[in-house]
Design an enzyme around this catalytic site. Structure first.
Site, PDB file in Angstrom:
ATOM      1  N   HIS A 268       0.881  -1.188   0.000  1.00 27.90           N
ATOM      2  CA  HIS A 268       0.000   0.000   0.000  1.00 27.90           C
ATOM      3  C   HIS A 268       0.914   1.233   0.000  1.00 27.90           C
ATOM      4  O   HIS A 268       1.688   1.418  -0.938  1.00 27.90           O
ATOM      5  CB  HIS A 268      -0.916  -0.099   1.229  1.00 27.90           C
ATOM      6  CG  HIS A 268      -2.064   0.846   1.267  1.00 27.90           C
ATOM      7  ND1 HIS A 268      -2.412   1.669   0.230  1.00 27.90           N
ATOM      8  CD2 HIS A 268      -2.981   1.105   2.254  1.00 27.90           C
ATOM      9  CE1 HIS A 268      -3.480   2.385   0.574  1.00 27.90           C
ATOM     10  NE2 HIS A 268      -3.838   2.063   1.797  1.00 27.90           N
ATOM     11  N   HIS A 308      -2.431  -2.314  -9.852  1.00 23.86           N
ATOM     12  CA  HIS A 308      -3.397  -1.721  -8.926  1.00 23.86           C
ATOM     13  C   HIS A 308      -4.652  -2.576  -8.924  1.00 23.86           C
ATOM     14  O   HIS A 308      -5.033  -3.105  -9.967  1.00 23.86           O
ATOM     15  CB  HIS A 308      -3.743  -0.286  -9.355  1.00 23.86           C
ATOM     16  CG  HIS A 308      -4.335   0.507  -8.250  1.00 23.86           C
ATOM     17  ND1 HIS A 308      -5.673   0.465  -7.945  1.00 23.86           N
ATOM     18  CD2 HIS A 308      -3.760   1.340  -7.352  1.00 23.86           C
ATOM     19  CE1 HIS A 308      -5.891   1.258  -6.907  1.00 23.86           C
ATOM     20  NE2 HIS A 308      -4.756   1.798  -6.532  1.00 23.86           N
ATOM     21  N   ASP A 364       2.705   5.439  -6.856  1.00 23.14           N
ATOM     22  CA  ASP A 364       3.956   5.315  -6.108  1.00 23.14           C
ATOM     23  C   ASP A 364       5.190   5.194  -6.989  1.00 23.14           C
ATOM     24  O   ASP A 364       6.310   5.248  -6.483  1.00 23.14           O
ATOM     25  CB  ASP A 364       3.896   4.089  -5.191  1.00 23.14           C
ATOM     26  CG  ASP A 364       2.912   4.303  -4.064  1.00 23.14           C
ATOM     27  OD1 ASP A 364       2.912   5.409  -3.510  1.00 23.14           O
ATOM     28  OD2 ASP A 364       2.136   3.387  -3.766  1.00 23.14           O
TER      29      ASP A 364
HETATM   30  N1  CMC Z   1       4.818  -6.868 -10.518  1.00 24.14           N
HETATM   31  C1  CMC Z   1       4.702  -8.079 -11.098  1.00 24.14           C
HETATM   32  N2  CMC Z   1       3.558  -8.758 -11.190  1.00 24.14           N
HETATM   33  C2  CMC Z   1       2.467  -8.212 -10.653  1.00 24.14           C
HETATM   34  C3  CMC Z   1       2.503  -6.947 -10.024  1.00 24.14           C
HETATM   35  C4  CMC Z   1       3.737  -6.286  -9.971  1.00 24.14           C
HETATM   36  N3  CMC Z   1       3.839  -5.084  -9.397  1.00 24.14           N
HETATM   37  N4  CMC Z   1       1.275  -6.632  -9.587  1.00 24.14           N
HETATM   38  C5  CMC Z   1       0.486  -7.664  -9.921  1.00 24.14           C
HETATM   39  N5  CMC Z   1       1.210  -8.611 -10.574  1.00 24.14           N
HETATM   40  C6  CMC Z   1       0.681  -9.860 -11.146  1.00 24.14           C
HETATM   41  C7  CMC Z   1       0.338 -10.856 -10.058  1.00 24.14           C
HETATM   42  O1  CMC Z   1       1.437 -11.685  -9.739  1.00 24.14           O
HETATM   43  C8  CMC Z   1      -0.793 -11.607 -10.716  1.00 24.14           C
HETATM   44  O2  CMC Z   1      -0.226 -12.495 -11.659  1.00 24.14           O
HETATM   45  P1  CMC Z   1      -0.902 -13.957 -11.912  1.00 24.14           P
HETATM   46  O3  CMC Z   1      -2.261 -13.646 -12.481  1.00 24.14           O
HETATM   47  O4  CMC Z   1       0.022 -14.625 -12.862  1.00 24.14           O
HETATM   48  O5  CMC Z   1      -0.959 -14.618 -10.564  1.00 24.14           O
HETATM   49  C9  CMC Z   1      -1.533 -10.545 -11.496  1.00 24.14           C
HETATM   50  O6  CMC Z   1      -0.549  -9.545 -11.800  1.00 24.14           O
HETATM   51  C10 CMC Z   1      -2.695  -9.912 -10.760  1.00 24.14           C
HETATM   52  O7  CMC Z   1      -2.193  -9.339  -9.552  1.00 24.14           O
HETATM   53  P2  CMC Z   1      -2.857  -9.451  -8.133  1.00 24.14           P
HETATM   54  O8  CMC Z   1      -1.780  -9.603  -7.113  1.00 24.14           O
HETATM   55  O9  CMC Z   1      -3.945 -10.469  -8.157  1.00 24.14           O
HETATM   56  O10 CMC Z   1      -3.508  -8.009  -8.017  1.00 24.14           O
HETATM   57  P3  CMC Z   1      -4.075  -7.351  -6.701  1.00 24.14           P
HETATM   58  O11 CMC Z   1      -5.212  -6.506  -7.133  1.00 24.14           O
HETATM   59  O12 CMC Z   1      -4.350  -8.365  -5.644  1.00 24.14           O
HETATM   60  O13 CMC Z   1      -2.859  -6.472  -6.184  1.00 24.14           O
HETATM   61  C11 CMC Z   1      -1.340  -4.695  -5.909  1.00 24.14           C
HETATM   62  C12 CMC Z   1      -2.716  -5.107  -6.426  1.00 24.14           C
HETATM   63  C13 CMC Z   1      -1.216  -3.181  -5.981  1.00 24.14           C
HETATM   64  C14 CMC Z   1      -1.193  -5.119  -4.433  1.00 24.14           C
HETATM   65  C15 CMC Z   1      -0.247  -5.377  -6.775  1.00 24.14           C
HETATM   66  O14 CMC Z   1      -0.367  -4.970  -8.114  1.00 24.14           O
HETATM   67  C16 CMC Z   1       1.161  -5.107  -6.251  1.00 24.14           C
HETATM   68  O15 CMC Z   1       1.629  -5.811  -5.353  1.00 24.14           O
HETATM   69  N6  CMC Z   1       1.859  -4.063  -6.806  1.00 24.14           N
HETATM   70  C17 CMC Z   1       3.156  -3.668  -6.292  1.00 24.14           C
HETATM   71  C18 CMC Z   1       2.993  -2.860  -5.012  1.00 24.14           C
HETATM   72  C19 CMC Z   1       2.484  -1.451  -5.297  1.00 24.14           C
HETATM   73  O16 CMC Z   1       2.986  -0.771  -6.193  1.00 24.14           O
HETATM   74  N7  CMC Z   1       1.518  -1.005  -4.498  1.00 24.14           N
HETATM   75  C20 CMC Z   1       0.979   0.356  -4.598  1.00 24.14           C
HETATM   76  C21 CMC Z   1      -0.447   0.362  -4.989  1.00 24.14           C
HETATM   77  S1  CMC Z   1      -1.010   1.994  -5.482  1.00 24.14           S
HETATM   78  C22 CMC Z   1      -0.938   2.981  -4.079  1.00 24.14           C
HETATM   79  C23 CMC Z   1      -1.823   2.525  -3.004  1.00 24.14           C
HETATM   80  O17 CMC Z   1      -3.041   2.548  -3.152  1.00 24.14           O
HETATM   81  O18 CMC Z   1      -1.294   2.199  -1.941  1.00 24.14           O
END
Ligand code: CMC
Length: 430
Positions: A268, A308, A364
């Site tokens: 986050h 996201h 971010d």
């Molecule tokens: N790098 C590589 N792969 C990713 C990333 C990433 N940053 N984000 C998602 N994926 C992949 C994930 O592994 C999954 O792949 P698969 O379908 O093969 O299993 C797919 O994309 C879908 O991702 P998810 O984890 O199911 O998506 P989510 O909605 O649960 O997670 C998130 C959203 C923001 C937690 C995630 O994208 C992430 O961890 N990003 C990096 C951390 C980040 O930048 N966070 C800031 C968010 S914006 C500011 C805020 O609101 O805090």
């Protein structure tokens, strides 16, 4: 004929039910009537991490994740970032309408005159070790404020609520700056009421022996824009934490402290810190393809600052931040990590892995580069997110407290543990 209902047939019993649809939702409680017999509890919806569950009705922030749209109270984020100020946006977020001139003056006056913290709060902060993360200090100190303002527990009283909301918005930069000064072993700098919200914050961070700190107007405006972009983001993890904790009718300091701790996590608000650490680890533009290969290969590496839950296109905040970064770098000089970030973005946006998963830069990805160029250490990045998000937390908290449909948050579970069994004394356990 089209009807706003959903017809469900339970194939276990053959019975059919008609459930009303409103605002694109069915009510989970309407599922409860679907039972196999008299002793069946009734159907529930299973939704870990609330992927498809609306937990509230809210009139504050609108996001269209597919189109990359973000609006506060109907106003597009791009217009607010260009034309407004953080405190005007704070007023808008709290009250639903842009202020008149006198309303804004009154609001700014109130915020400016609540920036001081009780001297005992300062002593409380002194208790932290010199190397404590400023986000831990911030979260604990905000929770401690409930002990200083016992009247805050009267959450049903509008005037009391509003007073705490102003206090939180006003004191957050002071506590944040003190947490920074503490972690640097520097003396605290008291608020200067003649400066703007962001100017005062920068002065509390930077001032040393000078009697008046001269704020660079470009950096002051850039920080104000960043604060506007971070003011609210509907039902994200920290806002949900604030609402859930606040739903017990605890005081808002305790509820907002929960928001801060939720924001601290690397998925986050801690992501901007993680981005900088990642860019440093990559180290050079040459090393970018290798890093992307590791991310694609699923070796546990994530491209921090990408992806996201809601945005499946370019985060509109990231676009504004990229522009703001150029203005800041004209004053501070370019952050050497920028080239690595641009190359990461360039490769990722053309790469199948990221394209298929609709992973784009989020807020971010570039914000940390600006903060670093402004001279903030990475530990301060999530704190710089928490300050402006405070208005989102308190506005959402008040919306929850005044919503007659809301109750104490209490989800259900699907129990997967052991069936009832008899206690075995320790000498008889194998
Ligand atoms: N790098 C590589 N792969 C990713 C990333 C990433 N940053 N984000 C998602 N994926 C992949 C994930 O592994 C999954 O792949 P698969 O379908 O093969 O299993 C797919 O994309 C879908 O991702 P998810 O984890 O199911 O998506 P989510 O909605 O649960 O997670 C998130 C959203 C923001 C937690 C995630 O994208 C992430 O961890 N990003 C990096 C951390 C980040 O930048 N966070 C800031 C968010 S914006 C500011 C805020 O609101 O805090």
């Amino acid at each position: 004929m089209a009807k706003d209902t959903l017809t469900v047939t339970d194939n276990r019993t053959g019975k059919t039910y008609e459930l009303p649809i409103a605002d694109g939702c069915i009510r989970s409680m309407d599922l409860r009537q679907i039972k196999t017999g008299g002793d069946d509890f009734g159907l529930m919806a299973y939704d870990p991490a609330f992927l498809n569950t609306a937990n509230c009705k809210s009139a504050i922030t609108f996001i269209d994740g597919d189109k990359g749209i973000l609006e506060y109270r109907g106003y597009p984020i791009e217009q607010l970032a260009e034309k407004s100020t953080y405190l005007e946006v704070a007023y808008l977020t709290m009250n639903g309408e842009l202020p008149t001139k006198s309303q804004l003056e009154d609001f700014v006056h109130k915020v400016t005159h609540h920036t001081f913290i009780h001297e005992n709060v300062k002593s409380f902060m002194d208790g932290f070790r010199y190397d404590s993360h400023p986000m831990s200090i911030l979260a604990s100190t905000v929770a401690a404020l409930s002990g200083f303002y016992p009247d805050a527990k009267h959450v049903k009283d509008r005037a009391t609520r509003r007073q705490q909301m102003i206090r939180l918005i006003a004191k957050m930069p002071t506590i944040a700056a003190f947490s920074f000064r503490h972690s640097q072993g520097l003396p605290y700098v008291y608020p200067d009421n003649e400066l703007s919200y962001c100017g005062n914050f920068l002065a509390m961070i930077r001032r040393m022996t000078e009697s008046k700190y001269k704020v660079n107007p470009v950096l002051e405006r850039a920080l104000d824009i960043l604060f506007i972009l971070h003011a609210d983001h509907e039902q994200n993890c920290s806002t949900t934490a604030t609402r859930v904790v606040g739903s017990s009718e605890v005081d808002p300091y305790s509820a907002v402290a929960a928001g801060i701790t939720a924001l601290y996590g690397p998925l986050h608000g801690g992501a901007n810190e993680a981005v900088l650490r990642m860019l440093r680890e990559i180290g050079s533009v040459k090393a970018v393809p290798e890093f992307i290969k590791r991310v694609r290969g699923g070796e546990g590496a994530k491209l921090m600052g990408f992806g996201h839950r809601v945005y499946k296109s370019y985060d509109p905040r990231a676009k504004v931040i990229k522009r703001t970064a150029d203005e800041v770098f004209e004053v501070t000089g370019k952050n050497p990590l920028l080239e690595i970030a641009l190359e990461l973005e360039r490769i990722a946006l053309a790469d199948d892995y990221f394209v298929q998963r609709k992973l784009y830069p989020n807020v971010d990805f570039y914000s940390g580069l600006i903060y670093e160029a402004m001279g903030f250490p990475v530990d301060m990045f999530p704190v710089l997110f928490a300050i402006p998000r405070t208005v989102g937390w308190v506005s959402q908290w008040e919306e929850m407290i005044t919503d007659p449909e809301q109750k104490i948050s209490r989800p259900r579970q699907v129990f997967t543990g052991a069936k009832k069994r008899d206690y075995v004394t320790i000498d008889r356990r194998g």
